[in-house]
Structure formats: C-alpha cells, structure tokens
Design an enzyme around this catalytic site. Structure first.
Site, PDB file in Angstrom:
ATOM      1  N   CYS A 109     -26.846  -9.216 -39.670  1.00  0.00           N
ATOM      2  CA  CYS A 109     -26.001 -10.044 -38.796  1.00  0.00           C
ATOM      3  C   CYS A 109     -25.311 -11.179 -39.543  1.00  0.00           C
ATOM      4  O   CYS A 109     -24.362 -11.777 -39.040  1.00  0.00           O
ATOM      5  CB  CYS A 109     -26.834 -10.604 -37.651  1.00  0.00           C
ATOM      6  SG  CYS A 109     -27.716  -9.331 -36.763  1.00  0.00           S
ATOM      7  N   HIS A 151     -23.833 -16.382 -34.186  1.00  0.00           N
ATOM      8  CA  HIS A 151     -24.186 -14.989 -33.959  1.00  0.00           C
ATOM      9  C   HIS A 151     -24.725 -14.868 -32.533  1.00  0.00           C
ATOM     10  O   HIS A 151     -25.374 -15.780 -32.032  1.00  0.00           O
ATOM     11  CB  HIS A 151     -25.246 -14.554 -34.986  1.00  0.00           C
ATOM     12  CG  HIS A 151     -25.686 -13.152 -34.783  1.00  0.00           C
ATOM     13  ND1 HIS A 151     -24.791 -12.112 -34.745  1.00  0.00           N
ATOM     14  CD2 HIS A 151     -26.918 -12.612 -34.579  1.00  0.00           C
ATOM     15  CE1 HIS A 151     -25.454 -10.999 -34.542  1.00  0.00           C
ATOM     16  NE2 HIS A 151     -26.737 -11.263 -34.432  1.00  0.00           N
ATOM     17  N   ASN A 157     -25.335  -7.669 -29.101  1.00  0.00           N
ATOM     18  CA  ASN A 157     -25.399  -8.007 -30.528  1.00  0.00           C
ATOM     19  C   ASN A 157     -24.706  -6.907 -31.340  1.00  0.00           C
ATOM     20  O   ASN A 157     -25.175  -5.767 -31.353  1.00  0.00           O
ATOM     21  CB  ASN A 157     -26.879  -8.154 -30.914  1.00  0.00           C
ATOM     22  CG  ASN A 157     -27.100  -8.489 -32.375  1.00  0.00           C
ATOM     23  OD1 ASN A 157     -26.175  -8.461 -33.187  1.00  0.00           O
ATOM     24  ND2 ASN A 157     -28.333  -8.790 -32.729  1.00  0.00           N
TER      25      ASN A 157
HETATM   26  N1  ACO Z   1     -36.850  -4.498 -19.882  1.00  0.00           N
HETATM   27  C1  ACO Z   1     -37.939  -4.923 -19.196  1.00  0.00           C
HETATM   28  N2  ACO Z   1     -39.016  -5.453 -19.787  1.00  0.00           N
HETATM   29  C2  ACO Z   1     -38.997  -5.557 -21.130  1.00  0.00           C
HETATM   30  C3  ACO Z   1     -37.883  -5.141 -21.904  1.00  0.00           C
HETATM   31  C4  ACO Z   1     -36.794  -4.588 -21.224  1.00  0.00           C
HETATM   32  N3  ACO Z   1     -35.687  -4.168 -21.865  1.00  0.00           N
HETATM   33  N4  ACO Z   1     -38.152  -5.385 -23.218  1.00  0.00           N
HETATM   34  C5  ACO Z   1     -39.370  -5.927 -23.270  1.00  0.00           C
HETATM   35  N5  ACO Z   1     -39.880  -6.024 -22.004  1.00  0.00           N
HETATM   36  C6  ACO Z   1     -41.176  -6.566 -21.603  1.00  0.00           C
HETATM   37  C7  ACO Z   1     -42.216  -6.507 -22.696  1.00  0.00           C
HETATM   38  O1  ACO Z   1     -42.822  -5.242 -22.758  1.00  0.00           O
HETATM   39  C8  ACO Z   1     -43.167  -7.601 -22.295  1.00  0.00           C
HETATM   40  O2  ACO Z   1     -44.000  -7.110 -21.278  1.00  0.00           O
HETATM   41  P1  ACO Z   1     -45.551  -7.572 -21.201  1.00  0.00           P
HETATM   42  O3  ACO Z   1     -45.504  -9.054 -21.004  1.00  0.00           O
HETATM   43  O4  ACO Z   1     -46.069  -6.795 -20.053  1.00  0.00           O
HETATM   44  O5  ACO Z   1     -46.132  -7.207 -22.534  1.00  0.00           O
HETATM   45  C9  ACO Z   1     -42.225  -8.654 -21.668  1.00  0.00           C
HETATM   46  O6  ACO Z   1     -41.032  -7.942 -21.318  1.00  0.00           O
HETATM   47  C10 ACO Z   1     -41.908  -9.796 -22.577  1.00  0.00           C
HETATM   48  O7  ACO Z   1     -41.564  -9.254 -23.873  1.00  0.00           O
HETATM   49  P2  ACO Z   1     -41.135 -10.162 -25.073  1.00  0.00           P
HETATM   50  O8  ACO Z   1     -40.840  -9.300 -26.261  1.00  0.00           O
HETATM   51  O9  ACO Z   1     -42.127 -11.261 -25.249  1.00  0.00           O
HETATM   52  O10 ACO Z   1     -39.795 -10.781 -24.488  1.00  0.00           O
HETATM   53  P3  ACO Z   1     -38.902 -11.940 -25.052  1.00  0.00           P
HETATM   54  O11 ACO Z   1     -38.742 -12.974 -24.038  1.00  0.00           O
HETATM   55  O12 ACO Z   1     -39.319 -12.356 -26.451  1.00  0.00           O
HETATM   56  O13 ACO Z   1     -37.490 -11.208 -25.206  1.00  0.00           O
HETATM   57  C11 ACO Z   1     -36.090 -10.251 -26.929  1.00  0.00           C
HETATM   58  C12 ACO Z   1     -37.348 -10.089 -26.054  1.00  0.00           C
HETATM   59  C13 ACO Z   1     -34.897 -10.224 -25.998  1.00  0.00           C
HETATM   60  C14 ACO Z   1     -36.020  -9.092 -27.900  1.00  0.00           C
HETATM   61  C15 ACO Z   1     -36.139 -11.602 -27.687  1.00  0.00           C
HETATM   62  O14 ACO Z   1     -37.387 -11.744 -28.311  1.00  0.00           O
HETATM   63  C16 ACO Z   1     -35.055 -11.756 -28.722  1.00  0.00           C
HETATM   64  O15 ACO Z   1     -33.886 -11.869 -28.422  1.00  0.00           O
HETATM   65  N6  ACO Z   1     -35.416 -11.814 -30.015  1.00  0.00           N
HETATM   66  C17 ACO Z   1     -34.490 -12.082 -31.103  1.00  0.00           C
HETATM   67  C18 ACO Z   1     -33.577 -10.930 -31.430  1.00  0.00           C
HETATM   68  C19 ACO Z   1     -32.714 -11.279 -32.637  1.00  0.00           C
HETATM   69  O16 ACO Z   1     -32.421 -12.440 -32.887  1.00  0.00           O
HETATM   70  N7  ACO Z   1     -32.314 -10.339 -33.446  1.00  0.00           N
HETATM   71  C20 ACO Z   1     -31.627 -10.771 -34.639  1.00  0.00           C
HETATM   72  C21 ACO Z   1     -30.666  -9.992 -35.236  1.00  0.00           C
HETATM   73  S1  ACO Z   1     -30.690  -8.247 -35.093  1.00  0.00           S
HETATM   74  C22 ACO Z   1     -30.163  -7.653 -36.647  1.00  0.00           C
HETATM   75  O17 ACO Z   1     -30.174  -8.301 -37.644  1.00  0.00           O
HETATM   76  C23 ACO Z   1     -29.745  -6.208 -36.693  1.00  0.00           C
END
Ligand code: ACO
Length: 326
Positions: free
Chosen positions: A113, A253, A283
């Site tokens: 990214c 980003h 993204n």
């Molecule tokens: N739909 C419904 N529920 C979901 C989904 C979904 N799509 N995805 C995860 N959940 C659930 C999980 O299973 C978990 O359930 P549980 O509590 O029963 O275990 C719950 O939701 C919470 O999951 P988390 O992973 O803790 O959710 P979080 O609030 O952290 O959000 C996310 C997840 C959106 C991925 C976030 O962590 C994020 O944006 N991270 C950063 C991503 C990023 O910056 N990427 C960088 C660049 S990518 C690159 O370089 C190619």
C-alpha cells in the site's frame, strides 16, 4: 534548485461494482458490520480480461492528457503494484508497450500500500539528480485476483483500480518538498501472500491450501498502521520545515475508516481536512493514494498553491509520507 512537480494526474476504476449486499450472499457478513467496522460500502472488480497493466494504461492516458504533454516526452515509467501481470517482465514494461512509448526505462516497485509513495519518492530523486525530466508514476492493482473470496476477514476489504501522476522537473517553488519512507521486515507474518514466490513455489498443495491469497492479522496491522502513519507525517513535515496547520489536506491510504479517524485524532486535525473515498473503493493497495490524489485535485478539494500530505502504510511492513506543494 530543481524540484519534481506533479503536472498531471489520472485514475481508472473498473466498471463492475461489488456492494456489501453482494458480499452478504457470498460469505457470512453484513452490510452493517462492513460499514461500521471499515466504512466501505462498495468496491470495484476488474473484468476477467483486465490485468494490472490494462488498468495502469487507462490511468496513465488520463494523466498524460491532464499534463498536456506528448507521451514521448516521458523518459521513465515506474509502476507500483503487488498484483503484477506476471512475476516478470515488469508491469511497467507491459504498460510501456501498451502506451507505445519506445525504449524508455521501466520498472516495478513492490511496497504494497506504500507503493505509490515509494515510487513518487524514487521519481523525485531521479528528477532532482538531473538524470530524468518527466516521469510517469502509475499504481495499479487487481487485488480481486489474490483475494480469498471465502475468507470474510479479508474479502470485504479490497478492490481494484489504478491511479497515475506525471512528475516533471521545475525550478519554481512547488512540487515534492519532502519524503520519508520506512519498513520493518520482521512483521512479514501479519500481512502477506505466502505462495507463488521462490520460498514456496506454486504446487498442487499450495493451491489446495489457498496460499496464493492474501493473509492478514487485522487487529495487529490496525495498531501499527495508526502509529506509523502518524509518525511518518510528523517526520516528513519536520523535513519540510512545516507544521500540520500549514497542510491543506491529508490524503491517507484508505484501509479502514477507523484507522483514518484515529490518524486524524493523533495528528490533532479535523476529519474534514482528511480526504476520504474508502466508501466507494475499499482498499486498492498502491492505487489508493494515487486515486485519492487525482480525485482530490479533480473534485476541487485542493488546488494550485496548496500544500498536501500523502501518507500510507502496507505489507512489508512499509510506511511513508510525502509533502507536496501543488
Ligand atoms: N463480517 C462479519 N464479521 C466479521 C467479519 C466480516 N467480514 N470479519 C471478521 N468478523 C468477525 C470476527 O470473526 C470477530 O468475531 P469474534 O469476535 O466472534 O471472534 C469479530 O468480527 C471482530 O473481528 P476483528 O478482526 O477483531 O475485527 P476488527 O474490528 O479488528 O476489524 C479489520 C477487522 C476490518 C480487518 C480491521 O482489523 C482492519 O482494518 N485492520 C487493518 C487492515 C489494514 O490496515 N491493512 C493494511 C494494508 S493491506 C495491504 O498492504 C495489502
């Protein structure tokens, strides 16, 4: 003093949209969860016959037209991508071929990214050194090809698209004022695509285990993203001798709306000062900041004389920030 100024930008977004409602039919998720946790409403998906270079060419053509130059004035092409057409030749070379620009140098940059910012920083150094005059920087991604459409934790986050900028040498008081790039390879396990390289070549086993798809530890990535993006902005601003108050707009980003809001809070700036288009595209890795820059210019959010701050974070891990006077 020679500087690299941005004289034209362009972007290309594939026609096909994939909404949160569409995703509800594919995996166990909901529009409500995706909107609340990420800010994304829809993303775009490239057509089956479109590779990264095809998207790159469309964005590049618009940037060339916007710059008002002849394509043959370009003397080097840098393409940022983690979804190249193939391992080699470089997608930049494919882009050069399709743009019919003869013989000029072309190479790819792989910084996930942070790719567009990395390519801009390289282009800046090439221009400031006096070795190159006009550089086409293009960031293009077809992330839909490396997305596991059965994995709800990642498939809701990504989309396809491309953005481009033409950089040109100038002795006037505008262009790239400072850049800062950083990386930490120790975090290779939280954001990666395990198979298909020399470490784990393609085999029936790797395909069966889905190792040709992106894997991500979302929570860990989130925390580091906020910290490193805020730090990058501060370092780039210090190098430019500026304060955040002198910045018209921050173009970050777009990985998660919550990351963007947390960044604004850390920088102590109003969210209105931060460019956001995550709802429309998700993204797009390297393409995100390139498309953001183009849309901010085209939408009138920024104009000549404004100073802007680009900032990104991604797999590697990599991060960086660039200060630009438009
Ligand atoms: N739909 C419904 N529920 C979901 C989904 C979904 N799509 N995805 C995860 N959940 C659930 C999980 O299973 C978990 O359930 P549980 O509590 O029963 O275990 C719950 O939701 C919470 O999951 P988390 O992973 O803790 O959710 P979080 O609030 O952290 O959000 C996310 C997840 C959106 C991925 C976030 O962590 C994020 O944006 N991270 C950063 C991503 C990023 O910056 N990427 C960088 C660049 S990518 C690159 O370089 C190619």
């Amino acid at each position: 003093m020679i500087r690299a100024e941005i004289i034209g930008t362009g972007s290309y977004i594939p026609e096909k949209t994939l909404t949160n409602k569409d995703l509800e039919k594919m995996v166990d998720t909901s529009d409500n969860w995706i909107t609340k946790r990420t800010g994304i409403k829809e993303r775009h998906i490239a057509a089956g016959d479109q590779a990264s270079s095809d998207l790159a060419v469309e964005a590049a053509k618009k940037a060339i037209a916007d710059a008002g130059i002849d394509k043959d004035e370009i003397d080097i092409i840098i393409c940022a991508t983690i979804t190249p057409d193939m391992v080699f030749p470089a997608t930049a070379c494919q882009t050069q071929k399709k743009l019919e620009i003869k013989d000029v140098a072309a190479f790819d940059v792989e910084a996930a990214c942070t790719g567009f910012l990395t390519a801009l920083a390289i282009a800046d150094s090439m221009i400031v050194s006096g070795n190159f005059n006009k550089v086409l920087v293009v960031a293009s991604e077809v992330l839909s090809r490396i997305t596991d459409w059965d994995d709800r934790q990642t498939c809701v986050l990504f989309g396809d698209g491309a953005g481009a900028a033409i950089l040109s040498a100038t002795d006037e008081d505008r262009g790239i004022m400072s850049s800062y790039l950083g990386a930490d390879g120790n975090y290779d396990n939280i954001l990666h695509l395990p198979a298909g390289g020399s470490k784990l070549p393609a085999s029936q086993e790797t395909v069966k285990e889905g190792l040709h798809y992106m894997k991500m530890e979302g929570r860990e990535t989130f925390k580091i993203a906020v910290k490193k993006m805020a730090q990058s902005v501060r370092i780039a601003l210090k190098k430019a001798g500026l304060t955040i108050d002198e910045i018209k707009m921050v173009i970050p980003h777009q990985a998660n709306m919550r990351i963007i809001k947390a960044l604004a809070k850390r920088l102590k700036i109003d969210i209105e000062k931060v460019f956001v288009n995550i709802q429309d595209y998700g993204n797009m890795s390297a393409a995100t900041t390139a498309v953001g820059l183009d849309e901010a210019l085209r939408g009138g959010n920024i104009s000549e004389g404004d100073i802007i701050q680009l900032v990104a974070f991604g797999g590697g891990l990599t991060w960086g920030s660039i200060t630009v006077k438009i």
